[in-house]
Scaffold this active site. Structure first.
Site, short mmCIF file in Angstrom:
data_model
loop_
_atom_site.label_atom_id
_atom_site.label_comp_id
_atom_site.label_asym_id
_atom_site.label_seq_id
_atom_site.Cartn_x
_atom_site.Cartn_y
_atom_site.Cartn_z
CB THR A 180 -0.91 0.05 1.25
OG1 THR A 180 -0.08 0.29 2.41
CG2 THR A 180 -1.69 -1.24 1.45
CB CYS A 181 0.04 4.75 -0.80
SG CYS A 181 -0.31 4.34 -2.50
CG ASP A 182 -0.03 4.05 5.91
OD1 ASP A 182 0.90 4.82 6.23
OD2 ASP A 182 -0.97 3.78 6.67
#
Ligand code: PLP
Length: 389
Positions: free
Chosen positions: A339-341
């Site tokens: 994910t982008c986190d």
């Protein structure tokens, strides 16, 4: 203890007993094989159920559906004769779909919304757990049905389970009699007692202490005219993830002995294992989808992460062994999710040989509290299960 292991070292080990090592070998070889993938072994589900049944001969097993509610778990366990422990309407439905007899299923969530309570009663569940007066007050809703109520108590322990389940639930032992009288006033039956030390409880003396406490509580309750029929010793039975632990038969020996010594034979004993049954039948296979060198560490981005199967690292405080098939000098590495986190990092500081994009990385023992607590954050697809035997 070492978290990362070379496949060549572990292919014969107990760590991979939930999966055929030749299959893992093939997946390492076949770079194009689809991932992420959860390999699920039906024979391992059965083996775990049988092993625990033998280790605790007096206890009837009610599998804690929360650990992994995949239909294959429920189907296999049901066909072994296993019963179920549920905490929600959806879990009840899943056990019914597996063919379970609702009369043998217990609902052991000490705090239920009235809606959840109504749904469970309507579905036919009769055994419930309470640990406080406000929950007992909800029993007044059921006038024409006789419910069997267990009181959940907690004990003092010197050593805690990895996931402490006595923090949020359980009355103190001196509240048990008061709660029993309150249940009697509602017209429902004071059926038994239960405790849940916590999950991944590696100290069997905690169970022994709780069983001795149960014995005293039962004597006191029976002295006040109650007929106690059941003792539920909860779940918590541990799994060897990374640090070595005692084999389950040795772990259960003092528990079985305490039951024999302190709880008279007429009292039915049940337990609610989740993790012990669910962890080892599942092995997660991921691929490296990206790679970067940052601050002196090699970052590998995998196609499954903290928001999905590795959610157990967050919610279950668990670390899973990492198996790779690359050889060579270990480099300081990070395994991160897709994910982008930035939070989506599973392992920081691993020493593993250099990997390339497309390489597979394998995580055994990912069956309990992994799939069930993950999400589809970033709208990423959750891994499919592949039944391997
Ligand atoms: C009421 C209850 N029973 C059983 C379990 C299963 O515990 P474990 O997976 O540690 O065996 C849990 C876990 O949270 C629980 O809350």
């Amino acid at each position: 203890m070492t978290i990362s292991l070379a496949f060549s070292q572990v292919r014969q080990s107990a760590m991979l007993r939930g999966v055929d090592a030749n299959l893992i070998h093939d997946l390492f070889e076949r770079k194009q094989a689809e991932s992420p993938l959860l390999l699920l072994s039906r024979s391992e589900i059965r083996r775990n159920y049988r092993t625990l049944s033998q280790a605790l001969p007096r206890a009837t097993i009610h599998y804690a559906v929360k650990a992994n509610n995949h239909p294959t778990f429920l189907d296999e366990l049901h066909s072994e004769g296993c019963r179920f422990e549920v905490c929600s309407a959806q879990e009840i439905d899943a056990t019914v779909r597996a063919g379970a007899d609702i009369n043998s299923t217990i609902h052991s969530h000490p705090i239920k919304s009235e809606r959840e309570f109504d749904q469970a009663v309507a579905a036919g569940i009769r055994v419930f757990v309470v640990d406080n007066i406000d929950e007992i007050n909800k029993l007044a809703r059921y006038q024409d049905i006789s419910l069997k109520i267990m009181i959940r108590y907690r004990i003092n322990t010197n050593t805690k389970a990895v996931v402490d389940l006595q923090y949020k639930f359980g009355c103190t032992t001196d509240q048990v009699s008061v709660l029993a009288e309150a249940i009697k006033q509602t017209g429902h039956e004071v059926y038994g007692l239960c405790f849940h030390i916590g999950s991944q409880c590696i100290f069997s003396e905690n169970y022994v202490r709780a069983i001795k406490t149960a014995s005293k509580l039962i004597t006191k309750l029976e002295g006040s005219g109650f007929n106690i029929r059941l003792l539920d010793i909860g779940g918590g039975f541990p799994v060897e993830y990374i640090d070595p632990i005692m084999p389950i038969d040795k772990f259960c020996e003092p528990i079985a002995k305490a039951l024999d010594n302190h709880i008279r034979p007429e009292i039915e004993i049940i337990c609610e294992p989740g993790r012990f049954i669910a962890a080892s039948p599942v092995t997660l296979v991921c691929s490296v989808i990206g790679k970067a060198v940052r601050d002196g560490k090699v970052w590998y981005y995998l196609d499954d992460g903290l928001y999905s199967t590795f959610s157990g690292i967050v919610y279950d405080q668990c670390q899973y062994p990492v198996i790779t098939d690359r050889t060579g000098q270990g480099k300081l590495s990070v395994l991160a999710g897709p994910t982008c986190d930035s939070f989506d990092v599973m392992y920081d500081g691993l020493m593993i040989p250099e990997h390339s994009i497309g390489d597979k990385v394998v995580f055994p023992l990912t069956g309990a509290y992994c799939t069930v607590s993950g999400s589809e954050f970033n709208s990423l697809k959750r891994p499919d299960y592949m039944i391997i035997d």
